[in-house]
Design a protein around this motif. Structure first.
Motif, short mmCIF file in Angstrom:
data_model
loop_
_atom_site.label_atom_id
_atom_site.label_comp_id
_atom_site.label_asym_id
_atom_site.label_seq_id
_atom_site.Cartn_x
_atom_site.Cartn_y
_atom_site.Cartn_z
N ARG A 11 0.85 -1.19 0.00
CA ARG A 11 0.00 0.00 0.00
C ARG A 11 0.89 1.25 0.00
N LYS A 14 -0.60 4.08 3.13
CA LYS A 14 -1.09 3.65 4.44
C LYS A 14 0.01 3.82 5.49
N SER A 96 4.39 -12.41 11.39
CA SER A 96 5.51 -12.21 12.33
C SER A 96 6.85 -11.89 11.70
N VAL A 138 0.08 -5.89 16.17
CA VAL A 138 0.34 -6.26 17.57
C VAL A 138 0.62 -5.01 18.41
N TYR A 148 9.00 -10.56 18.85
CA TYR A 148 9.22 -9.81 17.62
C TYR A 148 10.60 -9.15 17.53
N THR A 174 -1.70 -0.74 14.43
CA THR A 174 -2.02 0.16 13.32
C THR A 174 -3.45 -0.03 12.81
C1 LIG Z 1 -1.08 -10.89 5.16
C2 LIG Z 1 -1.00 -10.10 6.43
C3 LIG Z 1 -0.39 -10.66 7.55
C4 LIG Z 1 -0.26 -9.92 8.73
N1 LIG Z 1 0.39 -10.50 9.80
C5 LIG Z 1 0.60 -9.75 10.91
C6 LIG Z 1 1.35 -10.29 12.00
O1 LIG Z 1 1.79 -11.43 11.97
N2 LIG Z 1 1.55 -9.51 13.08
C7 LIG Z 1 1.08 -8.21 13.15
O2 LIG Z 1 1.32 -7.57 14.16
N3 LIG Z 1 0.37 -7.69 12.13
C8 LIG Z 1 0.13 -8.41 11.01
N4 LIG Z 1 -0.55 -7.85 9.96
C9 LIG Z 1 -1.01 -6.44 10.04
C10 LIG Z 1 -0.06 -5.46 9.35
O3 LIG Z 1 1.29 -5.72 9.65
C11 LIG Z 1 -0.35 -4.02 9.76
O4 LIG Z 1 -1.70 -3.72 9.59
C12 LIG Z 1 0.54 -3.04 9.01
O5 LIG Z 1 0.63 -1.84 9.72
C13 LIG Z 1 0.03 -2.75 7.61
O6 LIG Z 1 0.91 -1.87 6.97
P1 LIG Z 1 0.43 -0.94 5.75
O7 LIG Z 1 -0.70 -0.12 6.25
O8 LIG Z 1 1.62 -0.13 5.40
O9 LIG Z 1 0.04 -1.84 4.64
C14 LIG Z 1 -0.77 -8.59 8.78
C15 LIG Z 1 -1.41 -8.05 7.65
C16 LIG Z 1 -1.53 -8.79 6.50
C17 LIG Z 1 -2.23 -8.18 5.29
#
Ligand SMILES: Cc1cc2nc3c(=O)[nH]c(=O)nc-3n(C[C@H](O)[C@H](O)[C@H](O)COP(=O)(O)O)c2cc1C
Length: 217
Positions: A11, A14, A96, A138, A148, A174
């Protein structure tokens, strides 16, 4: 001077991309009157793979010694970022870890500079300053418990060996969707998420800005 931010999120506007832009704003502020160019490279716009283990980068006397030989969209990017004056990596956490796209990029960037000699010495052209911004669902208070920082430390150590020890920041809890009511998201409290977004995210943006300032201090 040229500083790049490497966006490992699909993205472009975002969490990760926003914080990377704030960090570049901080870089510009710190540069004062020094001429400085900044650019975000969106990895998901590019067509490339991770390392293919061809070992052309390690072949003695070979024309690709110390360089990645794979000719795809990343080929030119590797050259320009290696010659830059600083790199800020950004990634959402997926299962993770950093995203597959960023890991593939880092394999291609870092492995050719790692020499398989007795000391695993490094032949990167420049020791540039680096930083890493992680964004994730998280909350901050659970990060240690689920290990982490320890997981992320593996890639940070390799970056340190090849370039320099990265400055690190995390943005937790987030906001994932613009409207939580439109998605199955009963795992989260929409209200708590919205409040965190309103109060904490601006603080994270400030932290990212300061990280940018500190990168070139
Ligand atoms: C496929 C996928 C897997 C994710 N796995 C995790 C995870 O293991 N742990 C976590 O804290 N967030 C996880 N997230 C949430 C994202 O890391 C988080 O919303 C992030 O801030 C999104 O970044 P962006 O807004 O730049 O795309 C996951 C999101 C997606 C789409």
């Amino acid at each position: 001077m040229k500083i790049y931010a490497i966006n490992g999120s699909p993205r472009k506007n975002k969490n990760t991309a926003t914080l990377l832009q704030k960090a570049l704003d901080g870089v510009k502020k710190a540069a004062k009157d020094k001429e400085i160019e900044t650019e975000i490279i969106n990895l998901y716009d590019l067509n490339y793979t991770g390392c293919k283990s061809c070992f052309a980068c390690k072949k003695l006397g070979g024309k690709s010694y110390g360089k990645c030989a794979i000719k795809d969209d990343i080929y030119e990017v590797l050259e320009k970022v290696s010659q830059s004056d600083g790199l800020i990596f950004g990634s959402p956490i997926y299962f993770s870890n950093i995203t597959a796209q960023l890991l593939a990029f880092l394999e291609r960037l870092l492995f050719p500079y790692l020499v398989y000699d007795k000391n695993y010495s490094c032949i990167a052209p420049k020791k540039i300053p680096t930083a890493f911004i992680y964004t994730m669902n998280v909350p901050e208070n659970l990060m240690e418990q689920i290990g982490y920082p320890k997981t992320f430390n593996h890639i940070e150590q390799t970056i340190e060996h090849i370039f320099t020890k990265p400055l690190v920041m995390y943005s937790n809890d987030t906001y994932q969707f613009d409207d939580y009511s439109k998605y199955e998201s009963s795992a989260f409290s929409e209200e708590a998420k919205a409040s965190h977004r309103k109060i904490q995210f601006p603080l994270d943006c400030q932290k990212a800005f300061e990280l940018g300032v500190n990168l070139i201090k």
